[in-house]
Design a protein around this motif. Structure first.
Motif, PDB file in Angstrom:
ATOM      1  N   VAL A 229       4.852  -9.576 -20.139  1.00  0.00           N
ATOM      2  CA  VAL A 229       4.509 -10.434 -19.011  1.00  0.00           C
ATOM      3  C   VAL A 229       5.784 -10.905 -18.338  1.00  0.00           C
ATOM      4  CG1 VAL A 229       2.300 -11.228 -19.932  1.00  0.00           C
ATOM      5  CG2 VAL A 229       4.401 -12.464 -20.520  1.00  0.00           C
ATOM      6  N   ASP A 230       5.654 -11.263 -17.071  1.00  0.00           N
ATOM      7  CA  ASP A 230       6.745 -11.855 -16.316  1.00  0.00           C
ATOM      8  C   ASP A 230       6.883 -13.304 -16.770  1.00  0.00           C
ATOM      9  OD1 ASP A 230       8.476 -12.938 -14.449  1.00  0.00           O
ATOM     10  OD2 ASP A 230       7.533 -11.962 -12.735  1.00  0.00           O
ATOM     11  N   GLY A 231       8.030 -13.646 -17.339  1.00  0.00           N
ATOM     12  CA  GLY A 231       8.219 -14.994 -17.841  1.00  0.00           C
ATOM     13  C   GLY A 231       8.167 -16.066 -16.775  1.00  0.00           C
ATOM     14  N   SER A 234       2.440 -16.893 -14.797  1.00  0.00           N
ATOM     15  CA  SER A 234       1.532 -17.461 -15.793  1.00  0.00           C
ATOM     16  C   SER A 234       1.149 -16.411 -16.835  1.00  0.00           C
ATOM     17  CB  SER A 234       0.269 -17.980 -15.111  1.00  0.00           C
ATOM     18  OG  SER A 234       0.579 -19.004 -14.198  1.00  0.00           O
ATOM     19  N   PHE A 235       0.977 -16.857 -18.083  1.00  0.00           N
ATOM     20  CA  PHE A 235       0.502 -15.953 -19.118  1.00  0.00           C
ATOM     21  C   PHE A 235      -0.182 -16.744 -20.223  1.00  0.00           C
ATOM     22  CE2 PHE A 235       4.847 -16.984 -20.434  1.00  0.00           C
ATOM     23  CZ  PHE A 235       4.710 -17.275 -21.783  1.00  0.00           C
ATOM     24  N   THR A 236      -0.952 -16.023 -21.035  1.00  0.00           N
ATOM     25  CA  THR A 236      -1.645 -16.595 -22.193  1.00  0.00           C
ATOM     26  C   THR A 236      -1.436 -15.661 -23.377  1.00  0.00           C
ATOM     27  OG1 THR A 236      -3.352 -17.562 -20.754  1.00  0.00           O
ATOM     28  CG2 THR A 236      -3.871 -17.367 -23.103  1.00  0.00           C
ATOM     29  N   ALA A 317      -0.848 -31.309 -39.258  1.00  0.00           N
ATOM     30  CA  ALA A 317      -0.027 -30.372 -40.020  1.00  0.00           C
ATOM     31  C   ALA A 317      -0.674 -28.990 -40.052  1.00  0.00           C
ATOM     32  CB  ALA A 317       0.169 -30.889 -41.443  1.00  0.00           C
ATOM     33  N   ALA A 318       0.167 -27.963 -39.995  1.00  0.00           N
ATOM     34  CA  ALA A 318      -0.331 -26.592 -40.034  1.00  0.00           C
ATOM     35  C   ALA A 318      -0.987 -26.295 -41.374  1.00  0.00           C
ATOM     36  CB  ALA A 318       0.813 -25.624 -39.780  1.00  0.00           C
ATOM     37  N   ARG A 319      -2.176 -25.713 -41.346  1.00  0.00           N
ATOM     38  CA  ARG A 319      -2.856 -25.321 -42.582  1.00  0.00           C
ATOM     39  C   ARG A 319      -2.264 -24.017 -43.103  1.00  0.00           C
ATOM     40  NH1 ARG A 319      -7.187 -26.284 -39.142  1.00  0.00           N
ATOM     41  NH2 ARG A 319      -7.813 -24.091 -39.230  1.00  0.00           N
ATOM     42  N   THR A 320      -2.154 -23.916 -44.417  1.00  0.00           N
ATOM     43  CA  THR A 320      -1.652 -22.694 -45.025  1.00  0.00           C
ATOM     44  C   THR A 320      -2.769 -21.996 -45.784  1.00  0.00           C
ATOM     45  OG1 THR A 320      -0.980 -23.837 -47.047  1.00  0.00           O
ATOM     46  CG2 THR A 320       0.647 -23.691 -45.275  1.00  0.00           C
ATOM     47  N   ASP A 321      -2.572 -20.685 -45.986  1.00  0.00           N
ATOM     48  CA  ASP A 321      -3.468 -19.865 -46.812  1.00  0.00           C
ATOM     49  C   ASP A 321      -4.897 -19.794 -46.266  1.00  0.00           C
ATOM     50  OD1 ASP A 321      -1.404 -19.345 -48.711  1.00  0.00           O
ATOM     51  OD2 ASP A 321      -1.723 -21.355 -49.516  1.00  0.00           O
ATOM     52  N   GLU A 322      -5.057 -20.034 -44.986  1.00  0.00           N
ATOM     53  CA  GLU A 322      -6.341 -19.825 -44.325  1.00  0.00           C
ATOM     54  C   GLU A 322      -6.065 -19.464 -42.870  1.00  0.00           C
ATOM     55  OE1 GLU A 322      -8.524 -23.545 -43.013  1.00  0.00           O
ATOM     56  OE2 GLU A 322      -7.398 -24.334 -44.748  1.00  0.00           O
ATOM     57  N   PRO A 323      -6.929 -18.644 -42.270  1.00  0.00           N
ATOM     58  CA  PRO A 323      -6.664 -18.192 -40.901  1.00  0.00           C
ATOM     59  C   PRO A 323      -6.760 -19.328 -39.890  1.00  0.00           C
ATOM     60  CG  PRO A 323      -8.799 -17.404 -41.669  1.00  0.00           C
ATOM     61  CD  PRO A 323      -8.136 -18.019 -42.842  1.00  0.00           C
ATOM     62  N   VAL A 324      -5.821 -19.319 -38.948  1.00  0.00           N
ATOM     63  CA  VAL A 324      -5.775 -20.307 -37.871  1.00  0.00           C
ATOM     64  C   VAL A 324      -5.635 -19.556 -36.550  1.00  0.00           C
ATOM     65  CG1 VAL A 324      -4.531 -22.267 -36.883  1.00  0.00           C
ATOM     66  CG2 VAL A 324      -4.712 -22.023 -39.376  1.00  0.00           C
ATOM     67  N   ARG A 325      -6.427 -19.932 -35.566  1.00  0.00           N
ATOM     68  CA  ARG A 325      -6.373 -19.310 -34.246  1.00  0.00           C
ATOM     69  C   ARG A 325      -5.436 -20.128 -33.351  1.00  0.00           C
ATOM     70  NH1 ARG A 325      -7.263 -14.479 -32.425  1.00  0.00           N
ATOM     71  NH2 ARG A 325      -9.148 -14.374 -33.732  1.00  0.00           N
ATOM     72  N   LEU A 326      -4.338 -19.500 -32.882  1.00  0.00           N
ATOM     73  CA  LEU A 326      -3.349 -20.158 -32.031  1.00  0.00           C
ATOM     74  C   LEU A 326      -3.367 -19.545 -30.636  1.00  0.00           C
ATOM     75  CD1 LEU A 326      -0.255 -20.113 -34.433  1.00  0.00           C
ATOM     76  CD2 LEU A 326      -1.936 -21.948 -34.165  1.00  0.00           C
ATOM     77  N   THR A 327      -3.259 -20.390 -29.618  1.00  0.00           N
ATOM     78  CA  THR A 327      -3.179 -19.924 -28.237  1.00  0.00           C
ATOM     79  C   THR A 327      -2.117 -20.719 -27.491  1.00  0.00           C
ATOM     80  OG1 THR A 327      -5.547 -19.418 -28.216  1.00  0.00           O
ATOM     81  CG2 THR A 327      -4.419 -19.474 -26.099  1.00  0.00           C
ATOM     82  N   GLY A 328      -1.217 -20.013 -26.851  1.00  0.00           N
ATOM     83  CA  GLY A 328      -0.228 -20.643 -25.982  1.00  0.00           C
ATOM     84  C   GLY A 328      -0.491 -20.253 -24.544  1.00  0.00           C
ATOM     85  N   VAL A 329      -0.436 -21.223 -23.627  1.00  0.00           N
ATOM     86  CA  VAL A 329      -0.702 -20.989 -22.211  1.00  0.00           C
ATOM     87  C   VAL A 329       0.463 -21.512 -21.386  1.00  0.00           C
ATOM     88  CG1 VAL A 329      -2.242 -21.462 -20.264  1.00  0.00           C
ATOM     89  CG2 VAL A 329      -3.190 -21.229 -22.572  1.00  0.00           C
ATOM     90  N   TYR A 330       1.002 -20.654 -20.508  1.00  0.00           N
ATOM     91  CA  TYR A 330       2.026 -21.084 -19.562  1.00  0.00           C
ATOM     92  C   TYR A 330       1.466 -20.972 -18.151  1.00  0.00           C
ATOM     93  CZ  TYR A 330       6.167 -21.140 -16.602  1.00  0.00           C
ATOM     94  OH  TYR A 330       7.079 -21.429 -15.615  1.00  0.00           O
ATOM     95  N   ASP A 331       1.403 -22.101 -17.441  1.00  0.00           N
ATOM     96  CA  ASP A 331       0.941 -22.148 -16.060  1.00  0.00           C
ATOM     97  C   ASP A 331       2.169 -22.218 -15.170  1.00  0.00           C
ATOM     98  OD1 ASP A 331       0.048 -22.958 -13.502  1.00  0.00           O
ATOM     99  OD2 ASP A 331      -1.730 -23.910 -14.353  1.00  0.00           O
ATOM    100  N   ALA A 332       2.538 -21.090 -14.567  1.00  0.00           N
ATOM    101  CA  ALA A 332       3.764 -21.020 -13.775  1.00  0.00           C
ATOM    102  C   ALA A 332       3.692 -21.868 -12.524  1.00  0.00           C
ATOM    103  CB  ALA A 332       4.052 -19.565 -13.396  1.00  0.00           C
ATOM    104  N   GLY A 388      -1.661 -14.334 -16.564  1.00  0.00           N
ATOM    105  CA  GLY A 388      -2.528 -15.391 -16.053  1.00  0.00           C
ATOM    106  C   GLY A 388      -2.733 -16.470 -17.095  1.00  0.00           C
ATOM    107  N   ALA A 389      -2.894 -17.703 -16.609  1.00  0.00           N
ATOM    108  CA  ALA A 389      -3.068 -18.865 -17.490  1.00  0.00           C
ATOM    109  C   ALA A 389      -4.538 -19.227 -17.579  1.00  0.00           C
ATOM    110  CB  ALA A 389      -2.274 -20.057 -16.951  1.00  0.00           C
ATOM    111  N   MET A 390      -5.098 -19.128 -18.790  1.00  0.00           N
ATOM    112  CA  MET A 390      -6.478 -19.583 -18.961  1.00  0.00           C
ATOM    113  C   MET A 390      -6.555 -21.086 -18.690  1.00  0.00           C
ATOM    114  SD  MET A 390      -8.190 -17.351 -21.953  1.00  0.00           S
ATOM    115  CE  MET A 390      -7.741 -15.629 -22.198  1.00  0.00           C
ATOM    116  N   ALA A 391      -7.665 -21.486 -18.054  1.00  0.00           N
ATOM    117  CA  ALA A 391      -7.725 -22.820 -17.473  1.00  0.00           C
ATOM    118  C   ALA A 391      -8.310 -23.888 -18.376  1.00  0.00           C
ATOM    119  CB  ALA A 391      -8.533 -22.767 -16.165  1.00  0.00           C
TER     120      ALA A 391
END
Length: 402
Positions: A229-231, A234-236, A317-332, A388-391
């Motif tokens: 993506v173009d830094g 916007s990106f997700t 605090a971040a949970r360990t030893d179990e799956p965690v769904r992470l999402t980062g969004v940048y709105d340019a 694109g940035a999810m809204a």
């Protein structure tokens, strides 16, 4: 378009170049350098292009016959193989041309009046200087969502066009990478659903076990040619990660493990990462004895070349030893970043300066020059990246589905 002969054209002029107008388009060049590349050009009038001498996007407004070209040049370099939104404006009352990249003003220039351009609008090529019939500067790549107005759009309207808002809770996004480890083995993880065919190549102590990408936290990484993506746009980015608790339990406070990263031109790294913040004493429910467990936070943002960073942190605090769904969004357009844990936004949106992304996309580590650092002990089930940035959390739920 193939960069040598492919183009599209209208049957006649689209705008009166003596009056105010705006043209915009999404572009994804396959190659840059070596040749100029025209995006949009009205015969005898304006041209929106990539110019090799400048190394970036330029606008040449339509000027009266006999007038020297005045080129408006974007500040930031153009980036190949990523989607970028371009907007060109001629403001007749102000006698000014303006060039926007990813919804943000890059440059302005005086025009002192414009000439009439009676030819058609060309997509992906432009007339050679001084020739009424010879075309050149063929575009190599994709052009999409072209729009034209017979008026000068405002900065707010242009930002909205770049954001492509569908409604208050959704924006248009383009999936550019999608890797799932389910059923995968070997040394390569292939994207089979986005259509862009990005490939993750495993190295060091990284393996595929048919369910996850396993990272040993020592030298295991996976890398795709980038940027994705173009830094400055916007990106997700989204992933499901299981952090290995036993491995991070020995980490010193402040140690970082990178989940995903993309190197920027200024030496910083965009990405998601885990940072150890300490240890906590808890009661083991099985043995009823006290034990120490690692405490850390998930972060999304920019890690600078000097080790400082600007990032949003998880609220718990971040949970360990179990799956965690992470999402980062940048709105340019807003210049902000957001972090979601599951479908819940953590913290407030944080302002951050943009940075053109020029480097590879790396999983399980980050680059410090030519060296891979910040290795992460974890299992990663999937990774997805959108231009694109999810809204909203509502859109995340609809698009990601879990």
């Amino acid at each position: 378009m193939d960069g040598s002969s492919g183009f599209a054209t209208t049957s006649g002029p689209v705008v009166d170049t003596r009056e105010s107008y705006t043209v915009s388009a999404w572009v994804r060049p396959d190659t840059l350098g070596g040749n100029d590349r025209a995006v949009l050009a009205q015969d005898g009038g304006f041209g929106l292009s990539y110019e090799t001498a400048q190394g970036t996007w330029t606008l040449r407004p339509a000027l009266p016959v006999g007038t020297d070209h005045r080129t408006v040049v974007a500040e930031q370099p153009a980036t190949p193989k990523v989607w970028t939104h371009l907007t060109a404006v001629y403001d007749a009352p102000a006698d000014e041309a303006r060039l926007y990249v990813n919804g943000r003003l890059q440059a302005t220039g005086p025009t002192t009046g414009t000439g009439a351009a009676d030819g058609p609008l060309q997509f992906g090529r432009a007339l050679s200087d001084g020739s009424p019939t010879e075309y050149t500067d063929y575009f190599d790549g994709s052009i999409d969502e072209v729009a034209v107005w017979q008026r000068a759009l405002t900065d707010t309207e242009i930002a909205g066009e770049a954001r492509m808002t569908l409604d208050g809770a959704r924006t248009a996004v383009e999936l550019v990478a999608d890797w799932s480890a389910e059923g995968a083995t070997g040394a390569t993880l292939t994207d089979t659903s986005s259509g862009y065919d990005a490939r993750l190549t495993l190295s060091g102590g990284a393996t595929l076990d048919g369910e996850t990408l396993v990272l040993d936290g020592v030298d295991g990484t996976a890398t795709a040619d980038g940027p994705l993506v173009d830094g400055t746009g916007s990106f997700t980015v989204n992933t499901e990660v299981t952090l290995e608790g036993a491995a991070v339990s020995t980490w010193d406070v402040g140690r970082v493990g990178q989940v995903v990263s993309q190197r920027a031109a200024d030496g910083s790294t965009w990405g998601l990462w885990y940072e150890a913040t300490g240890m906590e004493t808890v009661l083991d429910p099985d043995t009823f004895e006290e034990k120490l467990i690692p405490v850390g936070l998930w972060r999304f943002g920019r890690m600078n070349a000097d080790g400082t960073y600007v990032a949003v942190a998880s609220e718990e605090a971040a949970r360990t030893d179990e799956p965690v769904r992470l999402t980062g969004v940048y709105d340019a357009q807003e210049g902000t970043i957001e972090l979601y844990i599951g479908e819940v936004r953590n913290g407030a949106a944080l302002s951050v300066a943009n940075a053109p992304g020029r480097g590879d996309f790396t999983v399980g580590a980050a680059r410090d020059g030519d060296t891979l650092v910040h290795h992460l002990p974890a299992r990663i089930a999937d990774i997805r990246v959108w231009a694109g940035a999810m809204a909203s959390s509502q859109q995340l739920s609809e698009v990601i589905g879990d």
